[in-house]
Design an enzyme around this catalytic site. Structure first.
Site, PDB file in Angstrom:
ATOM      1  N   ARG A  85      62.000  56.401  55.231  1.00 56.53           N
ATOM      2  CA  ARG A  85      63.451  56.638  55.202  1.00 56.53           C
ATOM      3  C   ARG A  85      63.796  57.837  56.080  1.00 56.53           C
ATOM      4  O   ARG A  85      63.212  58.909  55.912  1.00 56.53           O
ATOM      5  CB  ARG A  85      63.885  56.898  53.764  1.00 56.53           C
ATOM      6  N   CYS A 448      60.763  46.378  47.324  1.00 59.83           N
ATOM      7  CA  CYS A 448      60.903  47.395  46.288  1.00 59.83           C
ATOM      8  C   CYS A 448      59.975  47.124  45.105  1.00 59.83           C
ATOM      9  O   CYS A 448      60.041  46.061  44.485  1.00 59.83           O
ATOM     10  CB  CYS A 448      62.346  47.457  45.801  1.00 59.83           C
ATOM     11  N   CYS A 487      67.484  45.977  39.708  1.00 59.61           N
ATOM     12  CA  CYS A 487      67.023  46.633  38.471  1.00 59.61           C
ATOM     13  C   CYS A 487      68.019  47.720  38.096  1.00 59.61           C
ATOM     14  O   CYS A 487      68.928  48.035  38.871  1.00 59.61           O
ATOM     15  CB  CYS A 487      65.607  47.215  38.667  1.00 59.61           C
TER      16      CYS A 487
END
Ligand code: SRM
Ligand code: SF4
Length: 566
Positions: A85, A448, A487
């Site tokens: 990131r 993820c 989630c």
């Protein structure tokens, strides 16, 4: 720790035991650990300890989850990949930086550039040997992944209007300043990824007091909202800042503290919380106030359960008043009360044409869950933005809605810019559907590790379904805000959305309703384990009431509240 063996003592011992991550941080020599050796060994992945430390350098260890079953059945190792990131303060990038990111997408990643809900950029599918070259290229282009993740102050988000309307002005400078001021001082990142040599400072390295040896208990997020546009969801931040003018003291910020939206099914005592205003600070006072908040979090935040370690729990457990006293104690002076409360305002989507700074223009382009790629047989998004960067020398801003603003366009180039976007199949603002334009989705599968359900990949289907439902109710042009996550960590901020869908099982989502564009109200859970294809059916009766009973211009979330339907 020794125990006297009584049940009470054993329970105490369990309760106060800090998480293993705390020891990993403390023993890491300021975020180094065994990373150097592990980056170059033959293992495609890294050890558990290195995995935690890599996060501070902006890197997540993942595996390609679509391939898990096949690989496991074939008794092959998992397909280990990394996500990196890039922290981009306020989401602002030059053309050169954009082109560097574009090149890296092919060179070391999966061909996509992923814009995030916090104005950062992610590379997915990076192999271990690609990490150092990737970071070196970022460094050459004045970008960094350092502190994009980990238990530190992360990328500072800011409404793009604050920075684009006056790129060299007070607020743009403040955003850049905040991004650097609270970064850890350790040289580990440069040593491990950029120079490849141990830094000279290492022996005398001293971290900022609020980081110390063990850093913060958990991640920490700072966001700067526009006083007239809450596009960054200021109430969701650990520290939210709203620029304002004090009648006597001049320019400063209303400081909010204690926001956060993540929850966990594994710990029922976790919850979304909106930040509260705690003080007004002038520009000159701001750093010290934030440092005192960080020190309070460092000293008192939970370190025994990572699911309940965010600062919002400290604020909730102590109570706002006691928390404020703790901050004052560390600041060494009382916090000034907020005399002029801020009235929350709706988020702008920043899409379409608008005036930028000076004589220039900007165009906000809807990306769709932030994923920029050249789609086979579809929009050529990377080609479009790379062409614009090369041909017009513009700059860019990532929004907190996972979209991209192309800015600094001279009036004479507006038509040509539109043409480049059109010829590459990009949908322009006027052609966007009423649900599409405000829809967010987190990454979720296949990368993820926390995803319980799909998000990004099923967003188009959800959007189409909801737009069809609106049409069937006879309100096909009404806007709805929908946010989908795989989630309850809530990375697309569903907890404050008009319609929030939160993955619970492979195909079941919890349906939350009643947040809205101001981001100042938590949505309410109305149904559990709903299939995405059934969401329209759940909403139809409420949409029908909205159609006939809403006040003029009343948004869906506001209507549900006023009408007492939640
Ligand atoms: Fe997030 C963890 C993606 C914004 C709350 N988030 C993750 C991880 C790193 C999963 C993991 O721990 O292994 C996800 C990486 C998936 C992948 O494959 O890329 C992930 N979060 C994202 C992004 C990319 C979502 C997106 O689709 O854009 C956003 C990156 C932001 C950035 O650039 O820094 C992202 N995450 C958010 C937000 C929204 C925000 O901050 O405005 C939230 C809710 C706000 C908040 O922090 O409360 C958020 N992410 C979480 C949490 C819950 C933390 C908690 O304790 O409350 C986790 C889990 C964790 O940290 O252990 C998490
Ligand atoms: Fe992953 Fe959950 Fe965040 Fe989605 S909300 S990116 S599934 S952690």
């Amino acid at each position: 720790m020794a125990s006297n063996g009584s049940l009470g003592a054993i329970v105490d011992e369990i309760v106060v035991t800090e998480t293993a991550v705390e020891a990993v941080k403390r023993d890491s020599e300021h975020l180094r650990g065994s990373i150097a050796a592990e980056l170059v060994d033959a293992n495609p992945s890294v050890s558990h300890d290195a995995e935690h430390l890599l996060k501070f350098h902006g890197i997540y260890t993942q595996d390609h989850r679509d391939l898990r079953r096949e690989r496991t059945q074939a008794k092959k190792p998992l397909e280990f990949i990394f996500m990196l990131r890039v922290a981009i303060p306020g989401g602002r990038l030059t053309s050169e930086q954009w082109l560097a990111l574009d090149t890296l997408a092919d060179e070391v990643a999966d061909g996509s550039i992923r814009l995030t809900t916090r104005q950062a950029v992610q590379f997915h599918g990076v192999y271990k040997h690609g990490l150092q070259p990737l970071v070196k290229s970022l460094d050459r282009n004045l970008m960094t992944s350092f502190a994009a993740c980990g238990d530190v102050v992360r990328n500072v988000v800011a409404c793009p209007d604050l920075t684009l309307s006056d790129p060299g002005g007070r607020l743009a400078k403040m955003v850049d300043h905040l991004a650097v001021a609270f970064r850890p001082t350790t040289e580990a990142y440069w040593e491990l990824f950029v120079n490849g040599e141990p830094a000279v400072q290492r022996v005398v390295e001293v971290e900022k007091p609020y980081y110390g040896e063990n850093y913060l208990p958990r991640k920490f997020k700072i966001g700067v909202a526009h006083p007239h546009d809450n596009c960054i969801d200021v109430y969701a931040q650990d520290v939210g800042l709203i620029p304002t003018e004090h009648p006597e003291l001049g320019s400063g910020f209303i400081v909010l503290a204690g926001g956060g939206l993540g929850r966990s099914y594994a710990n029922e005592d976790t919850f979304a919380r909106l930040a509260d205003p705690i003080t007004f600070a002038t520009d000159d006072e701001l750093d010290e106030v934030i440092a005192a908040i960080l020190q309070t979090f460092h000293d008192l935040g939970g370190r025994t359960d990572r699911r309940r370690a965010r600062m919002k729990y400290l604020v909730a457990d102590l109570g706002l008043e006691a928390f404020t006293r703790e901050v004052e104690q560390r600041l060494g002076s009382p916090l000034r009360p907020v005399d002029t409360p801020w009235t929350p305002v709706a988020a702008a989507d920043h899409l379409g044409w608008a005036k930028s700074f000076g004589q220039t223009w900007q165009i906000g382009v809807r990306i769709g869950a932030g994923r920029i790629r050249d789609h086979v047989g579809g929009p050529q998004q990377r080609t479009a933005f790379a062409t614009l960067a090369k041909r017009f020398g513009l700059h860019f801003a990532v929004t907190a809605q996972q979209d991209l603003i192309v800015a600094g366009i001279s009036p004479g180039d507006k038509e040509a810019v539109t043409e480049v976007l059109r010829e590459n199949g990009i949908t322009l603002e006027g052609d966007l559907g009423p649900v599409e334009r405000n829809a967010l989705a987190c990454v979720a599968l296949p990368t993820c590790s926390q995803a319980l359900a799909e998000a990004e990949r099923r967003l188009p289907e959800l959007v189409d379904g909801l737009e069809a439902t609106l049409k069937s109710v006879g309100i096909g042009d009404q806007r709805l805000q929908v946010r989908l996550t795989g989630c309850p960590n809530g990375c697309a901020r569903p907890a404050v959305a008009e319609i929030g869908l939160v993955g619970r099982t492979k195909t079941g989502y919890d349906l939350f309703l009643g947040g809205g564009l101001r981001g100042d109200r938590l949505a309410t859970l109305v149904a559990e384990k709903v299939k995405l294809e059934d969401v329209g059916e759940h909403l139809t009766p409420l949409l029908e009431q909205w159609k006939t009973q809403a006040n003029d211009g009343e948004a869906f979330g506001d209507f549900l509240h006023r009408a007492g339907l939640l």
